[in-house]
Design an enzyme around this catalytic site. Sequence first.
Site: not given
Length: 212
Positions: A117, A153, A193-194
């Site tokens: 996060d 990212d 997944e991200y």
Amino acid sequence: MRLRNIPGARDVIEESIWAIKNPEGCKGKWKEVFGNNNPVRIEIGMGKGRFIMDLAALNPDINYIGIEKYSSVMLRGIHKQEQLLLPNIRFIRMEAEIITEVFDKGEVDRIYLNFSDPWPKDRHAKRRLPSREFLSRYDEILKKDGVVEFKTDNTDLFDFALEEVAPAGWKIDAVTRDLHNDPALNEGNIMTEYEEKFSKLGNPIYKYIISR
Ligand code: SAH
């Protein structure tokens, strides 16, 4: 990652043999939990757990622990594990802030942070998982030559993470701002997944590996 609250998710996790009920009670005893002396690697903020479960399936001689604060998200990993029955993985539903109460000095072989996060407000910098506050917690639990591997990212978060390394007393072993086009670092890369979602949108993936 935040999914709609799933009623009963906590109960399912409580009942699963793959979720650790009393993680503080395992401090210093993780070898007993797994029943062997294999290294223990953890992912903090595993989300639905695809990355760490893929690693566990590929590396049966390494033990893995997925840590996630939201039960609705962790539930997906638990369901998958109930099909796969991998012997070398466990899950802990907890906030990473208490990690030093769960692992003893040198008990962890490697720490993975994936798409953590961003906590964009300055006053929340301490909550970012690659912050110096967290690095000092990792320092307590990671074995001497252990590493932290971080992928994201998010440019601001990655810039921040790089700036935290030296003041926290760590050093950068490897860094890239385009993982998928970096032959050396991308070799054997397991996508999260991200990572799959954001690289499909055209975002480059950043990664560092740091040690003390
Ligand atoms: N690693 C996964 C998910 C990334 S989303 C992937 O790359 O696909 C980040 C995840 O970290 C979310 O599921 C969030 O709930 C969890 N998380 C964030 N801060 C955390 C903390 N302090 N303790 C435990 N989990 C945390």
